[in-house]
Scaffold this motif. Structure first.
Motif, mmCIF file in Angstrom:
data_model
loop_
_atom_site.group_PDB
_atom_site.id
_atom_site.type_symbol
_atom_site.label_atom_id
_atom_site.label_comp_id
_atom_site.label_asym_id
_atom_site.label_seq_id
_atom_site.Cartn_x
_atom_site.Cartn_y
_atom_site.Cartn_z
ATOM 1 N N TRP A 122 -5.715 6.301 4.786
ATOM 2 C CA TRP A 122 -4.783 6.212 3.650
ATOM 3 C C TRP A 122 -4.657 4.759 3.178
ATOM 4 O O TRP A 122 -4.670 4.478 1.983
ATOM 5 C CB TRP A 122 -3.417 6.747 4.067
ATOM 6 C CG TRP A 122 -2.340 6.507 3.042
ATOM 7 C CD1 TRP A 122 -2.036 7.280 1.960
ATOM 8 C CD2 TRP A 122 -1.436 5.384 3.011
ATOM 9 N NE1 TRP A 122 -0.988 6.722 1.256
ATOM 10 C CE2 TRP A 122 -0.602 5.554 1.868
ATOM 11 C CE3 TRP A 122 -1.232 4.276 3.814
ATOM 12 C CZ2 TRP A 122 0.401 4.647 1.540
ATOM 13 C CZ3 TRP A 122 -0.240 3.376 3.488
ATOM 14 C CH2 TRP A 122 0.557 3.567 2.359
ATOM 15 N N LEU A 123 -4.539 3.834 4.142
ATOM 16 C CA LEU A 123 -4.413 2.417 3.800
ATOM 17 C C LEU A 123 -5.658 1.925 3.071
ATOM 18 O O LEU A 123 -5.554 1.229 2.049
ATOM 19 C CB LEU A 123 -4.188 1.602 5.071
ATOM 20 C CG LEU A 123 -4.062 0.082 4.896
ATOM 21 C CD1 LEU A 123 -2.838 -0.266 4.064
ATOM 22 C CD2 LEU A 123 -3.999 -0.611 6.261
ATOM 23 N N LEU A 124 -6.824 2.285 3.572
ATOM 24 C CA LEU A 124 -8.063 1.862 2.935
ATOM 25 C C LEU A 124 -8.202 2.456 1.539
ATOM 26 O O LEU A 124 -8.671 1.780 0.609
ATOM 27 C CB LEU A 124 -9.258 2.265 3.804
ATOM 28 C CG LEU A 124 -9.417 1.480 5.107
ATOM 29 C CD1 LEU A 124 -10.467 2.134 5.995
ATOM 30 C CD2 LEU A 124 -9.802 0.037 4.815
ATOM 31 N N ALA A 125 -7.781 3.706 1.376
ATOM 32 C CA ALA A 125 -7.835 4.343 0.053
ATOM 33 C C ALA A 125 -6.949 3.607 -0.941
ATOM 34 O O ALA A 125 -7.324 3.427 -2.107
ATOM 35 C CB ALA A 125 -7.415 5.811 0.159
ATOM 36 N N ASN A 126 -5.784 3.151 -0.473
ATOM 37 C CA ASN A 126 -4.895 2.393 -1.347
ATOM 38 C C ASN A 126 -5.435 1.012 -1.676
ATOM 39 O O ASN A 126 -5.010 0.384 -2.652
ATOM 40 C CB ASN A 126 -3.508 2.260 -0.695
ATOM 41 C CG ASN A 126 -2.622 3.461 -0.942
ATOM 42 O OD1 ASN A 126 -1.867 3.504 -1.909
ATOM 43 N ND2 ASN A 126 -2.738 4.466 -0.080
ATOM 44 N N MET A 127 -6.388 0.539 -0.889
ATOM 45 C CA MET A 127 -7.031 -0.744 -1.160
ATOM 46 C C MET A 127 -8.325 -0.556 -1.951
ATOM 47 O O MET A 127 -9.063 -1.513 -2.172
ATOM 48 C CB MET A 127 -7.320 -1.463 0.161
ATOM 49 C CG MET A 127 -6.060 -1.823 0.944
ATOM 50 S SD MET A 127 -6.435 -2.452 2.616
ATOM 51 C CE MET A 127 -7.302 -3.957 2.228
ATOM 52 N N GLY A 128 -8.580 0.686 -2.350
ATOM 53 C CA GLY A 128 -9.764 0.967 -3.149
ATOM 54 C C GLY A 128 -11.004 1.309 -2.353
ATOM 55 O O GLY A 128 -12.092 1.427 -2.906
ATOM 56 N N VAL A 129 -10.848 1.468 -1.036
ATOM 57 C CA VAL A 129 -11.984 1.826 -0.179
ATOM 58 C C VAL A 129 -11.824 3.283 0.231
ATOM 59 O O VAL A 129 -11.039 3.603 1.119
ATOM 60 C CB VAL A 129 -12.056 0.930 1.071
ATOM 61 C CG1 VAL A 129 -13.243 1.327 1.943
ATOM 62 C CG2 VAL A 129 -12.137 -0.529 0.682
#
Length: 215
Positions: A122-129
């Motif tokens: 989830w954190l990576l998705a919010n960073m665009g990854v």
């Protein structure tokens, strides 16, 4: 020398931190030993290595030391998660409840690790990854892998039903994929128990910890 940047001393710090409210001279001697190790010249410049060419896929390892605490007989959960070849998350923590079998202890460790994987994705998705592939979760207990894949509850698993359902849900959702790893190659073993010097160095090498002077 922070616990947050030194995974090699996580287990030792986890143990002594349980006695901060009422330490004895024995605990103080152990703390001095940890500090001596952490400040030794050969280790002072040892650091985690984050290569710029590292892949963006996650892989995780989880383990537990069943009833390892000689006082409470509670088990210890250990996990470590890599992004490519870079270690980005790890934990060594005594479980909150007693486990009556190694399978039960490992299942709780699997659920905790799965929760961390979900948060990291989830954190990576919010960073665009965005990670399209499932995250491989390596476990050295075949029984837990079978329980997660074939969830048939009976008297031996009903008391850990929530943890079983949680891991199985994310397995079916393809958030994780469960892979068996031999105990000799289980990296998370570093976070669950003390080890001999050769075994300790073998595991820390697997964490991509290097001497800064050699980089």
């Amino acid at each position: 020398m922070s616990l947050f940047t030194r995974p090699d001393i996580s287990y030792a710090v986890h143990i002594v931190s349980q006695f901060v409210s009422a330490p004895t001279t024995v605990h103080w001697d152990v703390v001095l030993h940890i500090l001596s190790f952490a400040t030794r010249v050969i280790v002072l410049f040892q650091t985690l290595f984050f290569p710029s060419t590292s892949a963006l896929d996650l892989r995780a390892y989880c383990d537990s030391d069943w009833a390892g605490d000689v006082v409470s007989r509670k088990s210890t959960t250990g996990f470590c998660i890599f992004m490519g070849d870079s270690l980005i998350s790890w934990k060594s923590k005594k479980q909150d409840v007693l486990s009556k079998s190694s399978t039960e202890a490992e299942n709780r460790a699997m659920a905790v690790t799965t929760s961390e994987i979900v948060w990291l994705r989830w954190l990576l998705a919010n960073m665009g990854v965005r990670i399209s592939r499932s995250t491989s979760l390596h476990c050295d207990n075949r029984s837990d892998i079978q329980i997660a894949r074939n969830l048939v509850f009976h008297e031996h698993t009903k008391h850990i039903e929530i943890d079983c359902h949680f891991a199985r849900h994310h397995l079916q959702a393809e958030t994780i994929s469960l892979l068996f790893v031999p105990s000799t190659l289980q990296i998370a073993d570093l976070f669950t128990k003390p080890h001999s010097r050769p075994r300790f160095h073998f595991l820390t090498d697997k964490l991509s910890m290097f001497l800064a002077a050699a980089l």
